[in-house]
Design a protein around this motif. Structure first.
Motif, PDB file in Angstrom:
ATOM      1  N   GLY A   1       0.839  -1.197   0.000  1.00  0.00           N
ATOM      2  CA  GLY A   1       0.000   0.000   0.000  1.00  0.00           C
ATOM      3  C   GLY A   1       0.871   1.242   0.000  1.00  0.00           C
ATOM      4  O   GLY A   1       0.374   2.361  -0.194  1.00  0.00           O
ATOM      5  N   ASN A   2       2.165   1.059   0.228  1.00  0.00           N
ATOM      6  CA  ASN A   2       3.130   2.150   0.219  1.00  0.00           C
ATOM      7  C   ASN A   2       4.073   1.992  -0.975  1.00  0.00           C
ATOM      8  O   ASN A   2       4.192   0.910  -1.556  1.00  0.00           O
TER       9      ASN A   2
ATOM     10  N   ILE B   1      -0.336   1.932  -6.215  1.00  0.00           N
ATOM     11  CA  ILE B   1      -1.521   2.783  -6.123  1.00  0.00           C
ATOM     12  C   ILE B   1      -1.536   3.756  -7.294  1.00  0.00           C
ATOM     13  O   ILE B   1      -0.561   4.480  -7.520  1.00  0.00           O
ATOM     14  N   PRO B   2      -2.591   3.768  -8.080  1.00  0.00           N
ATOM     15  CA  PRO B   2      -2.674   4.732  -9.187  1.00  0.00           C
ATOM     16  C   PRO B   2      -2.535   6.169  -8.696  1.00  0.00           C
ATOM     17  O   PRO B   2      -2.878   6.481  -7.542  1.00  0.00           O
ATOM     18  N   ASP B   3      -2.025   7.029  -9.564  1.00  0.00           N
ATOM     19  CA  ASP B   3      -1.767   8.426  -9.162  1.00  0.00           C
ATOM     20  C   ASP B   3      -3.000   9.088  -8.585  1.00  0.00           C
ATOM     21  O   ASP B   3      -2.923   9.848  -7.604  1.00  0.00           O
TER      22      ASP B   3
ATOM     23  N   ASP C   1      -4.796   8.962  -0.718  1.00  0.00           N
ATOM     24  CA  ASP C   1      -6.176   8.793  -0.281  1.00  0.00           C
ATOM     25  C   ASP C   1      -6.378   7.335   0.119  1.00  0.00           C
ATOM     26  O   ASP C   1      -6.293   6.432  -0.711  1.00  0.00           O
ATOM     27  N   TRP C   2      -6.645   7.079   1.397  1.00  0.00           N
ATOM     28  CA  TRP C   2      -6.759   5.703   1.869  1.00  0.00           C
ATOM     29  C   TRP C   2      -8.129   5.094   1.594  1.00  0.00           C
ATOM     30  O   TRP C   2      -8.359   3.918   1.863  1.00  0.00           O
TER      31      TRP C   2
ATOM     32  N   ARG D   1      -5.606  -5.397  -5.242  1.00  0.00           N
ATOM     33  CA  ARG D   1      -4.262  -5.388  -5.827  1.00  0.00           C
ATOM     34  C   ARG D   1      -3.202  -5.397  -4.740  1.00  0.00           C
ATOM     35  O   ARG D   1      -2.232  -6.169  -4.797  1.00  0.00           O
ATOM     36  N   VAL D   2      -3.365  -4.538  -3.735  1.00  0.00           N
ATOM     37  CA  VAL D   2      -2.406  -4.472  -2.629  1.00  0.00           C
ATOM     38  C   VAL D   2      -2.384  -5.785  -1.851  1.00  0.00           C
ATOM     39  O   VAL D   2      -1.312  -6.308  -1.500  1.00  0.00           O
ATOM     40  N   LYS D   3      -3.567  -6.333  -1.608  1.00  0.00           N
ATOM     41  CA  LYS D   3      -3.646  -7.603  -0.875  1.00  0.00           C
ATOM     42  C   LYS D   3      -2.954  -8.727  -1.637  1.00  0.00           C
ATOM     43  O   LYS D   3      -2.229  -9.546  -1.053  1.00  0.00           O
TER      44      LYS D   3
END
Length: 252
Positions: free
Chosen positions: A143-144, A207-209, A214-215, A224-226
């Protein structure tokens, strides 16, 4: 279709079994038993026994006949000794054959172990546990953002370690190496499709731009992150299992 080597191995196994039986084999024991029986049976007893057979036959048949004089049977002792000594030497020869075969097999395994040990040391240099790539797999939350060069060890492993020169002779280690390679290759492909560079910086992000910072992400971003976090954890686990298995089997 049976190969020539398989046929050769089958013939060798057959000859070992029938030409060189173990001393506990019933046939070997029978030979020794017959030889000992010949040696320990007294000659007078044999002569009495033979005469008793002749007399019994004459009494029951009514037609008397005579046999040639029963001479001393010292030759029986010779044959008894030959049987016993032959069985003993046969067993000694077989044991020597087993020992020589075991020594040859041990030397072969030592050579294979040395070759695998050299290759394992090469792996530890190319993809060590303290590398930035392994730390990324173990610790990072996708996520980062992450440094673009932090995957260099994984990429090098995927590119260089999928050929005959990097195959282990130990089947268990080689199977685990293939699992690790497949896991890392799958992770890199997923990472390449799910992330990209952040403008001109050396960092990448999944994360898309439009959603960065924004969380409150859409579901597809969370999935996707998972997925990336799951695949990274699987790669890390497989990497550590491969090292532990290799150290155990190579005794290093």
């Amino acid at each position: 279709m049976t190969s020539r080597n398989e046929i050769k191995k089958l013939i060798i196994t057959f000859l070992r079994k029938w030409l060189f039986p173990d001393f506990t084999n019933k046939v070997t024991w029978a030979v020794v038993t017959v030889g000992c029986a010949i040696l320990v049976t007294p000659t007078p007893f044999k002569l009495i026994f033979y005469n008793w057979l002749v007399d019994s036959f004459n009494l029951n048949s009514g037609n008397h006949f005579t046999l040639a004089e029963l001479t001393a049977d010292s030759a029986d002792y010779v044959w008894g000794g030959v049987l016993v000594v032959g069985a003993l030497f046969h067993n000694i020869g077989y044991r020597y054959f087993l020992h020589a075969a075991a020594v040859a097999e041990e030397r072969k395994l030592d050579r294979q172990r040395y070759a695998d040990l050299v290759l394992f040391n090469e792996f530890k240099s190319a993809f060590p546990s303290n590398s930035a790539s392994v730390r990324l797999l173990e610790e990072h939350d996708f996520g980062n953002s992450y440094p673009g060069d932090s995957t260099s060890h994984i990429e090098r492993f995927v590119v260089d370690w999928n050929n005959a020169e990097h195959q282990f002779l130990d089947s268990a280690i080689e199977k685990k190496r293939q699992e690790l390679w497949a896991c890392c290759n799958n992770f890199l492909n997923t990472l390449a499709s799910h992330s990209g560079p952040i403008t001109a910086s050396p960092f990448f992000s999944a994360i898309p731009d439009m959603y960065r910072g924004d969380w409150d992400w859409p579901d597809f971003v969370s999935e996707r992150v998972k997925e990336l976090n799951t695949k990274a954890s699987e790669c890390f686990t497989c990497h550590q299992e491969f090292i532990a298995l290799s150290k155990n089997r190579l005794k290093c």
